[in-house]
Design a protein around this motif. Structure first.
Motif, PDB file in Angstrom:
ATOM      1  N   VAL A  40     -36.085  67.986 -14.057  1.00  5.32           N
ATOM      2  CA  VAL A  40     -35.884  66.644 -13.510  1.00  5.32           C
ATOM      3  C   VAL A  40     -36.056  66.712 -11.996  1.00  5.32           C
ATOM      4  N   VAL A  41     -37.218  66.238 -11.531  1.00  3.72           N
ATOM      5  CA  VAL A  41     -37.547  66.262 -10.106  1.00  3.72           C
ATOM      6  C   VAL A  41     -37.362  64.874  -9.510  1.00  3.72           C
ATOM      7  N   GLY A  42     -37.643  63.859 -10.324  1.00  2.62           N
ATOM      8  CA  GLY A  42     -37.489  62.482  -9.852  1.00  2.62           C
ATOM      9  C   GLY A  42     -36.014  62.170  -9.673  1.00  2.62           C
ATOM     10  N   VAL A  43     -35.674  61.557  -8.565  1.00  2.00           N
ATOM     11  CA  VAL A  43     -34.270  61.274  -8.283  1.00  2.00           C
ATOM     12  C   VAL A  43     -33.934  59.870  -8.758  1.00  2.00           C
ATOM     13  N   CYS A  44     -33.186  59.810  -9.852  1.00  2.00           N
ATOM     14  CA  CYS A  44     -32.697  58.519 -10.353  1.00  2.00           C
ATOM     15  C   CYS A  44     -31.304  58.297  -9.793  1.00  2.00           C
ATOM     16  N   MET A  45     -31.152  57.267  -8.980  1.00  4.91           N
ATOM     17  CA  MET A  45     -29.843  56.988  -8.383  1.00  4.91           C
ATOM     18  C   MET A  45     -28.967  56.263  -9.395  1.00  4.91           C
ATOM     19  N   GLY A  46     -27.675  56.319  -9.151  1.00  5.26           N
ATOM     20  CA  GLY A  46     -26.740  55.588 -10.001  1.00  5.26           C
ATOM     21  C   GLY A  46     -26.580  56.256 -11.351  1.00  5.26           C
ATOM     22  N   GLU A  47     -26.081  55.477 -12.311  1.00  7.27           N
ATOM     23  CA  GLU A  47     -25.823  56.010 -13.640  1.00  7.27           C
ATOM     24  C   GLU A  47     -27.085  55.921 -14.477  1.00  7.27           C
ATOM     25  N   ASP A  48     -27.224  56.851 -15.384  1.00 13.54           N
ATOM     26  CA  ASP A  48     -28.328  56.810 -16.327  1.00 13.54           C
ATOM     27  C   ASP A  48     -27.750  57.058 -17.712  1.00 13.54           C
ATOM     28  N   GLN A  49     -28.411  56.514 -18.715  1.00 15.48           N
ATOM     29  CA  GLN A  49     -27.923  56.712 -20.076  1.00 15.48           C
ATOM     30  C   GLN A  49     -28.839  57.662 -20.813  1.00 15.48           C
ATOM     31  N   LEU A  50     -28.248  58.522 -21.626  1.00 16.27           N
ATOM     32  CA  LEU A  50     -29.053  59.311 -22.537  1.00 16.27           C
ATOM     33  C   LEU A  50     -28.261  59.577 -23.802  1.00 16.27           C
ATOM     34  N   ARG A  51     -28.963  60.066 -24.835  1.00 14.86           N
ATOM     35  CA  ARG A  51     -28.344  60.314 -26.130  1.00 14.86           C
ATOM     36  C   ARG A  51     -28.246  61.822 -26.345  1.00 14.86           C
ATOM     37  N   PRO A  52     -27.070  62.407 -26.018  1.00 16.70           N
ATOM     38  CA  PRO A  52     -26.919  63.864 -26.134  1.00 16.70           C
ATOM     39  C   PRO A  52     -27.207  64.365 -27.548  1.00 16.70           C
ATOM     40  N   SER A  53     -26.900  63.545 -28.570  1.00 18.33           N
ATOM     41  CA  SER A  53     -27.081  64.032 -29.948  1.00 18.33           C
ATOM     42  C   SER A  53     -28.552  64.304 -30.239  1.00 18.33           C
ATOM     43  N   ILE A  54     -29.448  63.542 -29.627  1.00 22.14           N
ATOM     44  CA  ILE A  54     -30.879  63.794 -29.840  1.00 22.14           C
ATOM     45  C   ILE A  54     -31.301  65.042 -29.074  1.00 22.14           C
ATOM     46  N   ALA A  55     -30.791  65.189 -27.860  1.00 18.78           N
ATOM     47  CA  ALA A  55     -31.078  66.403 -27.085  1.00 18.78           C
ATOM     48  C   ALA A  55     -30.588  67.639 -27.831  1.00 18.78           C
ATOM     49  N   ILE A  56     -29.439  67.514 -28.496  1.00 18.49           N
ATOM     50  CA  ILE A  56     -28.882  68.630 -29.260  1.00 18.49           C
ATOM     51  C   ILE A  56     -29.756  68.944 -30.461  1.00 18.49           C
ATOM     52  N   ASN A  57     -30.119  67.904 -31.218  1.00 17.53           N
ATOM     53  CA  ASN A  57     -30.958  68.133 -32.398  1.00 17.53           C
ATOM     54  C   ASN A  57     -32.272  68.820 -32.038  1.00 17.53           C
ATOM     55  N   LYS A  58     -32.767  68.599 -30.825  1.00 14.14           N
ATOM     56  CA  LYS A  58     -34.050  69.174 -30.420  1.00 14.14           C
ATOM     57  C   LYS A  58     -33.905  70.366 -29.485  1.00 14.14           C
ATOM     58  N   GLU A  59     -32.670  70.732 -29.166  1.00 10.90           N
ATOM     59  CA  GLU A  59     -32.412  71.842 -28.232  1.00 10.90           C
ATOM     60  C   GLU A  59     -33.179  71.670 -26.915  1.00 10.90           C
ATOM     61  N   ILE A  60     -32.986  70.505 -26.302  1.00  6.15           N
ATOM     62  CA  ILE A  60     -33.649  70.220 -25.032  1.00  6.15           C
ATOM     63  C   ILE A  60     -32.884  70.881 -23.886  1.00  6.15           C
ATOM     64  N   ASP A  61     -33.622  71.424 -22.918  1.00  7.42           N
ATOM     65  CA  ASP A  61     -33.039  71.850 -21.635  1.00  7.42           C
ATOM     66  C   ASP A  61     -33.333  70.790 -20.592  1.00  7.42           C
ATOM     67  N   LEU A  62     -32.328  70.419 -19.811  1.00 10.57           N
ATOM     68  CA  LEU A  62     -32.560  69.553 -18.648  1.00 10.57           C
ATOM     69  C   LEU A  62     -32.221  70.355 -17.407  1.00 10.57           C
ATOM     70  N   ARG A  63     -33.203  70.619 -16.580  1.00  9.13           N
ATOM     71  CA  ARG A  63     -32.940  71.376 -15.350  1.00  9.13           C
ATOM     72  C   ARG A  63     -33.152  70.450 -14.159  1.00  9.13           C
ATOM     73  N   PHE A  64     -32.076  70.136 -13.494  1.00  5.39           N
ATOM     74  CA  PHE A  64     -32.141  69.246 -12.335  1.00  5.39           C
ATOM     75  C   PHE A  64     -32.430  70.095 -11.097  1.00  5.39           C
ATOM     76  N   VAL A  65     -33.362  69.627 -10.273  1.00  7.26           N
ATOM     77  CA  VAL A  65     -33.752  70.433  -9.114  1.00  7.26           C
ATOM     78  C   VAL A  65     -33.710  69.629  -7.818  1.00  7.26           C
ATOM     79  N   LEU A  66     -33.403  70.333  -6.760  1.00  4.94           N
ATOM     80  CA  LEU A  66     -33.312  69.729  -5.423  1.00  4.94           C
ATOM     81  C   LEU A  66     -34.042  70.625  -4.438  1.00  4.94           C
ATOM     82  N   GLY A  67     -35.007  70.075  -3.738  1.00  6.86           N
ATOM     83  CA  GLY A  67     -35.603  70.828  -2.646  1.00  6.86           C
ATOM     84  C   GLY A  67     -36.225  72.143  -3.061  1.00  6.86           C
TER      85      GLY A  67
END
Lengths: 389, 389
Positions: free
Chosen positions: A302-329
Motif C-alpha cells: 500500500v503506497v497510496g496514502v488514503c486519509m481518514g478511515e477506510d473499510q475492508l473485509r478481513p474475512s475475505i483477506a483471511i480466506n485468501k491469505e492476503i498480505d497488506l504491507r503499508f509503506v512510507l518513504g
C-alpha cells in the motif's frame, strides 16, 4: 549571500509568492540554492487536507506536521547547489556542488519533514535548508531535472523492496500517477519480468508503457487480474482448500508409504505464491477492492496514502491469505540507490516530466496537475519566469 | 458396520442429537469412528453467523460453505479410528489405526471443509468421512485428547510461520482464546524468547502462562506494548523520521568522505525492526487499535476472524510501516508438523483442555464456552454420556 528570498507560501489552502528572510543555519545544516523542485501529489493533498495528515502523523509519533492554519513552504523533491554551511558543520561537500537531500532536517533538536512542517520550509523557494548528513552530491553529470526525481523514485524503490518481488513473479501496479510510474520504473530496473499497470487514463497508460510496463490495462474494460491464471496464480475460481487437497492427492499416488509421502510434502510444502500488487491510488475502498479481486496469496503493497478511515473485509483477506504491507518513504540507503540508478541511466524519469514553471506559476501548475491526460510531474525552476506549465 | 449413527445437527442455530445414516464412501475416502472432537470458536460462530461466513468464502472462491438454513454436522478438530476404506482407495493406513485428518474432503469432485459444509458432515458424530490423502496416523502413543488438538495447534503453527518471527524478536499475542493459546505454545516451541500475552480474563492469562507466555498483561490496566522500548523497539514516541536522521548523523561523525559514509549506510542499511503481533480476537476495531498502539514497523498477523466490514486508518499504518498478514488454516505440512510436535512433547495442549462431554452435552458445552474463566477447549467424546462439561 541574499538576505531575503522568494518562496511560495501555503496557508489555509492559499498559495502566495512572498519574500521570506534567508534561513538561519544551525550546526549540521547546509543551505542550498534550489535548482529544481518537483510538485508532489502530497503537496496538492496537504494544501487542503493538512489537518488530517497531521493527525495521522501524530498518532504515529510525530507531533509537528503542518496544519492548515500554519504558514508553510511546500516542496520536498528537490536538487540544488550548496551555497552555505552551518556553524561547526562538516565541509565534506563543497559549495557549488549540485546535490540532492532526503527531505528531513533537525531544527532545534527535533527532526522535521522538509516542505511539510512549519519548522522546515521546503523548496518552493529560492533557497532551502537541508541536513548535511542526508545530502548527496549528484554524480555522473546527471541533469538537475532528473536529479529532482530522486525522491519520488526512492518511494518507488522502497515499495518494490518491501514487496520482495521475485523476478519471475508478476507485479501489478494499480494507479499510474507519478508514484505508480516510479514503482513501474523500479520494478523494471529490478529485473521483474512481467509488470502489469492499470489506470483509467489513456495518457497515464501511455506513460506506464514509457516507464517499461509490459502490459497496460484500462480497469473500466478489463481486470488487471484477468491474465493471472496463465501465470500460474489462483484467481477466485479456486480456493486454498482445493490447492491443499489437490497437492496431497497427487503425492499420495506415489508408490510410497504415508510417512514418505509426508516427507515429500514437507519438501514441496509451503504456501502457493501470488502476485505482488502495488496500490498507488490512495482512495477509500481501493484496498478492499484489491482484496476482493486479486488472486489467492497476493501481497499488496500500500503506497497510496488514503486519509481518514477506510473499510475492508478481513474475512475475505483471511480466506485468501492476503498480505497488506503499508509503506512510507524510503531509507537513506534507498534514497542513495535511487540517485545512483538515475545517474547510471538504469531508470529514466524523463517520461514523467511534463512541464516546468517558475514560482509565480505554482498555482497554475497545481490546477494543471488535475488533468492526468496532460500532466504527471511538473518541476519548479525558481529562476524561471514561466507561469503556465 | 453401523447402518446409522448418532450426530449433533445444526440448522438455523438449533443443535439437535439425531440419527443419521452411515455415510457412503467414495474413492479416496476413509471412514473414522470419532474418538474425540474439539469444539472450536468457529463452530460457535457458524451456529449463528454461517451466512456471513459463507459470503466471505464465496468472495474468495468457495461457493458451498454452510448457510444457516442448511442442516450441518459441525466438528473439524477430531481424531478417530479407521473403520472402513472407500472403493479403490489406498490401504496404506490399516483399519483400527488412530488417526487425525485435515478437515477437507473431496465429495463428488469438489473439495469441502469437513464440519462447515452440508456436503461434508463433521465429527460431532459417531463417525466421520475423511480424505485418505490428508489422514495421518497418530504416532508415539499420543493420547486421543492431545491428538484432537492437532488442528487448532496447526492454526497456531501456521500463524507463527507466516509471522516469520525471529527467536530474538518479541512476539505479542492479543487474545488468549484457544487460538491465541495455540500461538503462544507454538511461539515457545519455535524458540522465541519473549512472548507477551494479553487478555482481559485472569483465567485466560493463567492459561497463557501454562502455555509458556513469559509476560501476561491485562489490557484493562496496561498496554502490552509498554515494555517495548526496553526491547529496542520504537513506540509511538519516536517516528521513522528520527530514526533515519539519527542513524545518518552517527555515520557522518566517522572521519570518512561522504561516499564512504554512504557505503557504510548501505551495509547497515534497511529498516528498523518491530515486534510481531498476533491478533487472535477477531472483533471489529481490534486491527485498527493494534495499528494505532503497536511500535513502528510492527508485523501484525491477523488470525482472529472478524466477519463483515472493519474500519482502519491506512494513513497511520503507512506512517508506521505496519504489515498486516491475514492467515487461514495451515498447509498439510504444518498440520503434520503440529501432530509431530504434540507427539514428541514439544508442545503440550493439555492446559487448554477444560472439559469433555458426550453428544448430548454439546448444547451445554456451547453455553459453558461463553465463560472464559471456566473453559477454553471442550472435547466431545461420542461414546460418553456426560451432558455437562
Amino acid at each position: 549571500m541574499m538576505r531575503s528570498m522568494k518562496a511560495v507560501t501555503c496557508r489555509k489552502g492559499e498559495l502566495e509568492v512572498a519574500d521570506l528572510p534567508t534561513p538561519v543555519l544551525e550546526r549540521g545544516h547546509l543551505l542550498l540554492e534550489v535548482v529544481r523542485c518537483g510538485i508532489c501529489g502530497s503537496d496538492l493533498h496537504a494544501r487542503h487536507h493538512a489537518d488530517a495528515m497531521a493527525e495521522a502523523a501524530a498518532t504515529a509519533g510525530y507531533d509537528h506536521a503542518m496544519r492548515l492554519e500554519d504558514e508553510v513552504v511546500l516542496g520536498h523533491e528537490f536538487c540544488g547547489e550548496v551555497v552555505d554551511v552551518g556553524p561547526r558543520t562538516s565541509r565534506k561537500i563543497r559549495p557549488g556542488t549540485l546535490v540532492v537531500s532526503m527531505p528531513l532536517v533537525r531544527v532545534q533538536g527535533a527532526v522535521h519533514p522538509i516542505g511539510l512542517s512549519p519548522q522546515a520550509p521546503g523548496a518552493y523557494a529560492e533557497q532551502v535548508v537541508v541536513q548535511q548528513a542526508l545530502t548527496m552530491p549528484v554524480p555522473n553529470g546527471l541533469s538537475a531535472e532528473s536529479a529532482a526525481l530522486t525522491e519520488p523514485m526512492a518511494v518507488g524503490l522502497h515499495a518494490v523492496r518491501r514487496g520482495e518481488v521475485r523476478r519471475g513473479q508478476v507485479a501489478v501496479v494499480i494507479g499510474c500517477g507519478p508514484i505508480g510510474l516510479a514503482v513501474v520504473s523500479m520494478l523494471k530496473a529490478s529485473g521483474v519480468r512481467t509488470v502489469i499497470a492499470s489506470d483509467f487514463s489513456p495518457g497515464r497508460r501511455a506513460l506506464a508503457e514509457s516507464c517499461g510496463a509490459d502490459i497496460v490495462v484500462d480497469p473500466a474494460t478489463e481486470s488487471p487480474y484477468d491474465s493471472m491464471d496463465s501465470h500460474g496464480y489462483h484467481t477466485s475460481a479456486t480456493s486454498l482448500f482445493d490447492l491443499a487437497v489437490g497437492s496431497m492427492e497427487k503425492l499420495q499416488r506415489l508408490p510410497l508409504p504415508w510417512w514418505h509421502v509426508m516427507r515429500v510434502a514437507e519438501a514441496v510444502g509451503a504456501m502457493p505464491s501470488g502476485p505482488v500488487v502495488f496500490e498507488c491510488v490512495g482512495v477509500p475502498g481501493v484496498i478492499d477492492q484489491i482484496i476482493a479481486s486479486a488472486p489467492l496469496v497476493s501481497r499488496v503493497v500500500v503506497v497510496g496514502v488514503c486519509m481518514g478511515e477506510d473499510q475492508l473485509r478481513p474475512s475475505i483477506a483471511i480466506n485468501k491469505e492476503i498480505d497488506l504491507r503499508f509503506v512510507l518513504g524510503y531509507t537513506p540507503k534507498e534514497f542513495h540507490e535511487s540517485l545512483q540508478l538515475l545517474a547510471e541511466g538504469k531508470v529514466d524519469g524523463r517520461p514523467l516530466l511534463t512541464g516546468t514553471v517558475g514560482l509565480e506559476g505554482v498555482e497554475n501548475a497545481f490546477d494543471a496537475l488535475g488533468d492526468p491526460e496532460r500532466h504527471a510531474k511538473i518541476l519548479i525552476d525558481p529562476s524561471s519566469g514561466v507561469t503556465a506549465p
